[in-house]
Design a protein around this motif. Structure first.
Motif, short mmCIF file in Angstrom:
data_model
loop_
_atom_site.label_atom_id
_atom_site.label_comp_id
_atom_site.label_asym_id
_atom_site.label_seq_id
_atom_site.Cartn_x
_atom_site.Cartn_y
_atom_site.Cartn_z
N GLY A 15 -58.77 -14.85 16.41
CA GLY A 15 -60.16 -15.23 16.32
C GLY A 15 -60.74 -16.08 14.80
N VAL A 16 -60.10 -15.44 13.90
CA VAL A 16 -60.36 -16.16 12.32
C VAL A 16 -59.94 -17.58 12.63
CG1 VAL A 16 -60.59 -15.78 9.97
CG2 VAL A 16 -60.96 -14.04 11.68
N LEU A 17 -58.61 -17.61 13.01
CA LEU A 17 -57.86 -18.79 12.83
C LEU A 17 -58.40 -19.93 13.57
CD1 LEU A 17 -54.31 -17.47 12.49
CD2 LEU A 17 -55.79 -18.03 10.73
N TYR A 18 -59.05 -19.34 14.98
CA TYR A 18 -59.37 -20.58 15.77
C TYR A 18 -60.81 -20.67 15.74
CZ TYR A 18 -54.95 -19.90 18.07
OH TYR A 18 -53.59 -19.62 18.50
N SER A 19 -61.55 -20.04 14.95
CA SER A 19 -63.07 -20.32 14.76
C SER A 19 -63.37 -21.65 13.99
CB SER A 19 -63.60 -19.39 13.88
OG SER A 19 -63.29 -19.28 12.68
N MET A 20 -62.38 -22.01 13.28
CA MET A 20 -62.91 -23.41 12.35
C MET A 20 -62.57 -24.63 13.42
SD MET A 20 -61.25 -24.47 8.86
CE MET A 20 -61.58 -25.87 8.24
N PRO A 21 -61.69 -24.60 14.25
CA PRO A 21 -61.71 -25.80 15.19
C PRO A 21 -62.58 -25.76 16.12
CG PRO A 21 -59.37 -24.68 15.03
CD PRO A 21 -60.49 -24.05 14.47
N VAL A 22 -63.01 -24.37 16.77
CA VAL A 22 -64.15 -24.42 17.89
C VAL A 22 -65.25 -24.87 17.08
CG1 VAL A 22 -65.53 -22.61 19.11
CG2 VAL A 22 -62.81 -22.50 19.08
N SER A 23 -65.67 -24.44 15.84
CA SER A 23 -67.13 -25.01 15.25
C SER A 23 -67.13 -26.37 14.94
CB SER A 23 -67.03 -24.27 13.71
OG SER A 23 -67.17 -22.86 13.98
N ASP A 24 -65.81 -27.01 14.49
CA ASP A 24 -65.68 -28.49 14.29
C ASP A 24 -66.04 -29.14 15.63
OD1 ASP A 24 -65.31 -28.17 11.68
OD2 ASP A 24 -63.10 -28.43 11.93
N ALA A 25 -65.45 -28.61 16.81
CA ALA A 25 -65.56 -29.33 17.98
C ALA A 25 -67.08 -29.38 18.51
CB ALA A 25 -64.84 -28.76 19.14
N LEU A 26 -67.65 -28.10 18.30
CA LEU A 26 -68.97 -28.02 18.55
C LEU A 26 -69.97 -29.02 17.73
CD1 LEU A 26 -69.46 -24.07 19.30
CD2 LEU A 26 -69.58 -25.89 21.07
N THR A 27 -69.85 -28.91 16.54
CA THR A 27 -70.49 -29.69 15.65
C THR A 27 -70.28 -31.37 16.07
OG1 THR A 27 -70.04 -28.34 13.74
CG2 THR A 27 -70.58 -30.52 13.35
N PHE A 28 -69.16 -31.65 16.51
CA PHE A 28 -68.95 -33.06 16.94
C PHE A 28 -69.95 -33.22 18.08
CE2 PHE A 28 -66.90 -35.88 19.81
CZ PHE A 28 -66.76 -37.12 19.16
N ILE A 29 -69.74 -32.38 19.04
CA ILE A 29 -70.50 -32.50 20.52
C ILE A 29 -72.07 -32.80 20.21
CG2 ILE A 29 -71.03 -31.61 22.63
CD1 ILE A 29 -68.14 -30.51 22.47
N ILE A 30 -72.48 -31.80 19.40
CA ILE A 30 -74.03 -31.73 19.18
C ILE A 30 -74.49 -32.86 18.56
CG2 ILE A 30 -75.78 -30.47 17.73
CD1 ILE A 30 -74.16 -27.76 18.43
N SER A 31 -73.57 -33.54 17.44
CA SER A 31 -74.32 -34.47 16.63
C SER A 31 -74.19 -35.69 17.52
CB SER A 31 -73.08 -34.79 15.45
OG SER A 31 -72.30 -33.99 15.04
N ALA A 32 -73.04 -35.90 18.38
CA ALA A 32 -72.91 -37.08 19.23
C ALA A 32 -74.10 -36.91 20.26
CB ALA A 32 -71.52 -37.01 20.14
N ILE A 33 -74.69 -35.98 20.66
CA ILE A 33 -75.81 -35.89 21.64
C ILE A 33 -76.93 -36.50 20.81
CG2 ILE A 33 -77.30 -34.34 22.62
CD1 ILE A 33 -74.70 -32.57 23.56
N ILE A 34 -77.05 -35.60 19.71
CA ILE A 34 -78.36 -36.06 18.76
C ILE A 34 -78.33 -37.84 18.55
CG2 ILE A 34 -79.28 -36.03 16.47
CD1 ILE A 34 -78.63 -33.18 16.75
#
Length: 52
Positions: A15-34
């Motif tokens: 979970g620690v290893l996969y948390s960074m890509p998940v956070s990056d993907a969510l950041t991308f999606i939220i910024s694209a919406i904004i």
């Protein structure tokens, strides 16, 4: 940052290893919406006419 603390509870060390890509993907999606909503608000033409 929250994923680094939350994911190990459910997924262990992986979970620690996969948390960074998940956070990056969510950041991308939220910024694209904004960004998309900001461009709709600007209406394109009115902002360009004032700048020129």
């Amino acid at each position: 940052m929250g994923f680094a603390f939350l994911r190990p509870v459910f997924f262990g060390l992986d979970g620690v290893l996969y948390s960074m890509p998940v956070s990056d993907a969510l950041t991308f999606i939220i910024s694209a919406i904004i960004i998309k909503s900001t461009f709709k608000t600007l209406d394109g033409s009115s902002a360009l006419k004032r700048a020129v």
